[in-house]
Design a protein around this motif. Sequence first.
Motif, PDB file in Angstrom:
ATOM      1  N   THR A 112       0.925  -1.200   0.025  1.00  0.00           N
ATOM      2  CA  THR A 112       0.165   0.038  -0.035  1.00  0.00           C
ATOM      3  C   THR A 112       0.827   1.117   0.014  1.00  0.00           C
ATOM      4  O   THR A 112       1.952   1.419   0.672  1.00  0.00           O
ATOM      5  CB  THR A 112      -0.886   0.088   1.082  1.00  0.00           C
ATOM      6  N   GLY A 113       0.469   2.384  -0.655  1.00  0.00           N
ATOM      7  CA  GLY A 113       0.836   3.539  -0.407  1.00  0.00           C
ATOM      8  C   GLY A 113      -0.296   4.605  -0.089  1.00  0.00           C
ATOM      9  O   GLY A 113      -0.231   5.800  -0.507  1.00  0.00           O
ATOM     10  N   HIS A 118      -3.606   2.926   5.690  1.00  0.00           N
ATOM     11  CA  HIS A 118      -2.688   2.659   6.772  1.00  0.00           C
ATOM     12  C   HIS A 118      -3.193   3.214   8.083  1.00  0.00           C
ATOM     13  O   HIS A 118      -3.009   2.627   9.119  1.00  0.00           O
ATOM     14  CB  HIS A 118      -1.349   3.412   6.366  1.00  0.00           C
ATOM     15  N   HIS A 138       2.944  -2.725   6.396  1.00  0.00           N
ATOM     16  CA  HIS A 138       2.411  -2.393   5.078  1.00  0.00           C
ATOM     17  C   HIS A 138       3.749  -1.618   4.361  1.00  0.00           C
ATOM     18  O   HIS A 138       4.659  -1.323   4.770  1.00  0.00           O
ATOM     19  CB  HIS A 138       1.435  -0.970   5.438  1.00  0.00           C
ATOM     20  N   SER A 139       3.486  -1.506   3.158  1.00  0.00           N
ATOM     21  CA  SER A 139       4.307  -0.677   2.116  1.00  0.00           C
ATOM     22  C   SER A 139       5.722  -1.268   1.877  1.00  0.00           C
ATOM     23  O   SER A 139       6.709  -0.736   2.215  1.00  0.00           O
ATOM     24  CB  SER A 139       4.361   0.686   2.951  1.00  0.00           C
ATOM     25  N   ASP A 143       7.362   1.584  -2.661  1.00  0.00           N
ATOM     26  CA  ASP A 143       6.972   2.371  -1.428  1.00  0.00           C
ATOM     27  C   ASP A 143       6.760   1.538  -0.331  1.00  0.00           C
ATOM     28  O   ASP A 143       6.140   0.471  -0.507  1.00  0.00           O
ATOM     29  CB  ASP A 143       5.640   2.975  -1.914  1.00  0.00           C
ATOM     30  N   SER A 144       7.391   1.558   0.628  1.00  0.00           N
ATOM     31  CA  SER A 144       8.385   2.428   0.974  1.00  0.00           C
ATOM     32  C   SER A 144       9.783   2.064   1.411  1.00  0.00           C
ATOM     33  O   SER A 144      10.277   2.646   2.389  1.00  0.00           O
ATOM     34  CB  SER A 144       7.790   3.138   2.154  1.00  0.00           C
ATOM     35  N   TYR A 251       3.427   9.998   1.045  1.00  0.00           N
ATOM     36  CA  TYR A 251       3.270   8.858   1.690  1.00  0.00           C
ATOM     37  C   TYR A 251       4.520   8.440   2.506  1.00  0.00           C
ATOM     38  O   TYR A 251       4.575   7.962   3.627  1.00  0.00           O
ATOM     39  CB  TYR A 251       2.730   7.663   0.819  1.00  0.00           C
ATOM     40  N   ASN A 252       5.695   8.141   1.647  1.00  0.00           N
ATOM     41  CA  ASN A 252       6.892   7.700   2.153  1.00  0.00           C
ATOM     42  C   ASN A 252       7.489   8.475   3.180  1.00  0.00           C
ATOM     43  O   ASN A 252       7.942   7.917   4.317  1.00  0.00           O
ATOM     44  CB  ASN A 252       7.813   7.673   1.029  1.00  0.00           C
TER      45      ASN A 252
END
Length: 414
Positions: A112-113, A118, A138-139, A143-144, A251-252
């Motif tokens: 996910t991004g 999240h 997640h991610s 990403d990430s 996001y990151n």
Amino acid sequence: MTAPHEIDVVVYGATGFVGRLTAKYLAEHLPPTVTVGLAGRSRSRLEAVRAELGPVATTWPLLVADAGDPDSLAALAARARVVISTVGPYAKFGLPLVQACAEAGTDYVDLTGEVLFHRESIDRFDDLARSTGARIVHSCGFDSVPSDLGVHALHRAADEDGAGPLTETTFVLSALRGGVSGGTVDSLRTQIDVVRRDRAARRLAASPYSLSPDRDGEPDLGAQSDVVMVDGRSIAPELTGWKAPFVMASYNTRVVRRSNALTGWSYGRRFRYREVMSVGSSFASPVFAAIVAGGLGALVAGLGFAPTRFVLDKVLPAPGEGPSKKTREHGHFAVDVFTTTESGARYTARFAAQGDPGYKATAVMLAESALSLATGGGALHAGGGVLTPAVAFGDVLTRRLREAGFDIEVRRLP
């Protein structure tokens, strides 16, 4: 009938574009002691994917499960030690599987991004996952992982040198070649739809600490914009040319700040983080950076306005679509992360790999994240909860990615 948690890694969404790439990577690089299963909505399509993977996958179990059927997800989570989810947008389809894994004590990784997904995962399932020991991470793709592990590597190097906490830290996407992800575009559409109609969600998405476990405890470091154009020399004297905003910075950056907070602000209370991308070093770089910034703004505005969204939906890649094999194989990326510590020491970390970043390289990062959980043992984070790649895997994933051909190195600058 397979005993509970007997399958080490299950790929959920194995018939989708990224799911197939992830399953293929596992089939080609699987440790002999690790078992794999494939999951999705259609048994016949799962059988077709398994047949493509060769003799090693002949005995891989197939699990029929659907995001709209909680019982099937619970059965999936009960049989797996680690679940890889490639089924997005996660805001639409992801939370029931996160819940099933948190309840069963099953580790989970995804791509996910999406900030709002999240955040909801944290709010609803972090306490539950802590109680069962499930590590929800997640991610775990482009990403990430480069962002999170790049900063983690800088922190480790500075800490080993006794150089003090990190302060100004900037991720620079120095090189990129690859296709546009239909899944990423669809996730962007989904988040735009939510924030347009929900003022609270809009404020949350805009907060630099939207993923923090303790937003009130975060230090006041002033404005931290995600859409920034900066002169490279303000990042490091060695850098030339202006840098443009990076599309996934919003996001990151929040994932990296969550890593800092989850570890008791180990990176530092004065740690500031941003992400940009190179547009060359010529005299025209300020113009190119401005064009990129304007284009990103136009894309977001266009997707939020019905007439232009209709046109954009005709030209942007659809969910489940991906680049050709040639594009995937010839893609590459390189990230350079620069930091200065409180003592004035300067470091840079490089994180680079061959392969389209959103597909081939992401499939490697996702699969190796799951294998880290399946085989990492006591070297991993001991407790459960909604974690980040740096917190959950740290040096274990760094080592595995190096062995998979990634270039991950840190050096101290003069």
